[in-house]
Enzyme design. Structure first.
Site, PDB file in Angstrom:
ATOM      1  N   GLU A 162      75.473  60.847  81.782  1.00  0.00           N
ATOM      2  CA  GLU A 162      76.274  61.791  82.576  1.00  0.00           C
ATOM      3  C   GLU A 162      75.563  63.134  82.749  1.00  0.00           C
ATOM      4  O   GLU A 162      75.701  64.021  81.898  1.00  0.00           O
ATOM      5  CB  GLU A 162      77.649  62.019  81.925  1.00  0.00           C
ATOM      6  CG  GLU A 162      78.508  62.979  82.735  1.00  0.00           C
ATOM      7  CD  GLU A 162      79.898  63.229  82.149  1.00  0.00           C
ATOM      8  OE1 GLU A 162      80.193  62.714  81.052  1.00  0.00           O
ATOM      9  OE2 GLU A 162      80.664  63.956  82.782  1.00  0.00           O
ATOM     10  N   LYS A 213      76.922  58.447  85.504  1.00  0.00           N
ATOM     11  CA  LYS A 213      78.202  59.135  85.749  1.00  0.00           C
ATOM     12  C   LYS A 213      77.911  60.509  86.335  1.00  0.00           C
ATOM     13  O   LYS A 213      77.757  61.486  85.602  1.00  0.00           O
ATOM     14  CB  LYS A 213      78.982  59.252  84.435  1.00  0.00           C
ATOM     15  CG  LYS A 213      80.261  60.064  84.547  1.00  0.00           C
ATOM     16  CD  LYS A 213      81.167  59.846  83.359  1.00  0.00           C
ATOM     17  CE  LYS A 213      82.362  60.784  83.436  1.00  0.00           C
ATOM     18  NZ  LYS A 213      83.447  60.397  82.544  1.00  0.00           N
TER      19      LYS A 213
HETATM   20  P1  13P Z   1      86.676  64.737  84.479  1.00  0.00           P
HETATM   21  O1  13P Z   1      86.894  63.567  85.412  1.00  0.00           O
HETATM   22  O2  13P Z   1      87.927  65.483  84.149  1.00  0.00           O
HETATM   23  O3  13P Z   1      85.548  65.605  84.943  1.00  0.00           O
HETATM   24  O4  13P Z   1      86.243  64.119  83.088  1.00  0.00           O
HETATM   25  C1  13P Z   1      85.271  63.174  83.074  1.00  0.00           C
HETATM   26  C2  13P Z   1      84.444  63.322  81.869  1.00  0.00           C
HETATM   27  O5  13P Z   1      84.390  62.418  81.069  1.00  0.00           O
HETATM   28  C3  13P Z   1      83.661  64.544  81.690  1.00  0.00           C
HETATM   29  O6  13P Z   1      82.725  64.360  80.664  1.00  0.00           O
END
Ligand code: 13P
Length: 342
Positions: free
Chosen positions: A179, A221
């Site tokens: 991510e 992500k």
């Molecule tokens: P959000 O969809 O609220 O951004 O959260 C996703 C997430 O896991 C952030 O690390």
């Protein structure tokens, strides 16, 4: 990692990216969930965090949700019926996942920028989480767009950490979600979002290669490509879809089975409409090289939290917040197929 060694991991990645399903991100740290609970008028204690999360894990979400990311406290908890949350999820064919990073830390020499903590103890923790039933995991890096950020150093350090993490996770039999969040804060336009996303994704993929990470057993992500929250002009869902697909096509190998977007501060409706638009366009352009789905936190939870508070206070019928959790998940599952009807 050699081919064959990771066939179990690839199978998990393929289950997580099953058509018409996405991931529930419910791995907020104690501090982050606390802010949301306190804003809703609730105390931030273990009992309330557990009761709140139980709404989701027992809501009958299995037809729309392939995996749920948990925080370490939650991974070890049982429901009010004394069933481990891990079992509540697996009974619905929802794979349990775990946040393995330990949050952000200032990046030396780069004012306002961060790297992510947690690499030192990562391997031991991954092994323990796998024993507790986790099948996949998540590590979040955050990059901020400003006049002179993200710096090259921030891009490089975060890409290296994400790849080191992914390699360790796979060695411990967990599918890594990588991510590299580009924060929504700021007044940048969609072109800048596009060029920064491109640089960041290219750096991440290069490092995944360098660390011998099995791409077929890795999920990305990212944030969608779009203007910052304070930008003077907003983009249409079609613009967001086009810009996002252009960047993904240029940077992300089709070997990566899924791009599971975060919601990053978008409203629930915006996140769903943008996801739907991305999928509609990808189908039209025959460029759906990856599953294009969701790993939303706030966009799956915000309304449910409000309703759950109302339920607790006797201002809404019992069970409504679970119904809503399941309905919002279903709306996003439809969007992940380009079939959302608003
Ligand atoms: P959000 O969809 O609220 O951004 O959260 C996703 C997430 O896991 C952030 O690390």
């Amino acid at each position: 990692m050699e081919d064959g060694e990771s066939s179990g991991l690839r199978e998990v990645a393929s289950r997580l990216t099953a058509p018409g399903k996405g991931i529930l991100a419910s791995d907020e740290s104690t501090g982050t969930i606390g802010k949301r609970l306190e804003k809703a008028g609730l105390q931030n204690n273990e009992e309330i965090r557990k009761a709140y999360r139980e709404q989701f894990y027992t809501a009958g979400i299995g037809c729309s949700i392939s995996g749920a990311i948990l925080f370490k406290e939650t991974l070890a908890q049982n429901s009010s019926q004394d069933i481990p949350f891990v079992d509540c999820l697996t009974r619905q064919a929802v794979l349990p996942g775990i946040k393995v990073d330990q949050g952000l830390a200032p990046l030396e020499g780069c004012e306002g920028e961060t790297s992510t903590r947690g690499l030192e103890s990562l391997e031991a923790e991954c092994r323990a989480y796998r024993k507790q039933g986790a099948r996949f995991c998540k590590w979040r890096a955050a990059l901020r767009i400003g006049d002179s950020t993200p710096s090259q150093k921030a891009i490089d350090v975060n890409a290296q950490q994400l790849a080191q993490y992914a390699a360790i996770a796979q060695a411990c039999d967990l599918v890594p979600i990588v991510e590299p969040e580009i924060l929504i804060d700021g007044d940048y336009d969609i072109h800048r979002s596009s060029s920064v996303s491109q640089e960041v994704f290219q750096a991440c993929v290069a490092q995944l290669w360098r660390h011998n990470v099995d791409l077929e057993a890795t999920l990305l992500k990212p944030m969608m490509v779009m203007p910052g929250a304070d930008a003077s002009s907003k983009a249409s869902p079609e613009d967001v879809a086009q810009a996002t697909l252009d960047v993904l096509r240029r940077c992300i190998p089709p070997a990566i089975p899924g791009v599971m977007f975060l919601s990053g501060g978008l409203s629930e409706e915006e996140a769903t409409v943008y996801l739907d638009s991305i999928n509609k366009l990808a189908l039209q352009q025959e460029s759906r090289h990856w599953a294009l789905s969701f790993s939303f936190g706030r966009a799956l939870q915000a309304s449910v939290l409000k309703l759950w508070v109302a339920e607790r206070e006797g201002n809404a019928p019992a069970g409504k917040s679970k119904e809503m959790a399941s309905a919002i998940a279903a709306a996003n599952a439809a969007a992940s197929l380009g079939q959302y009807v608003g």
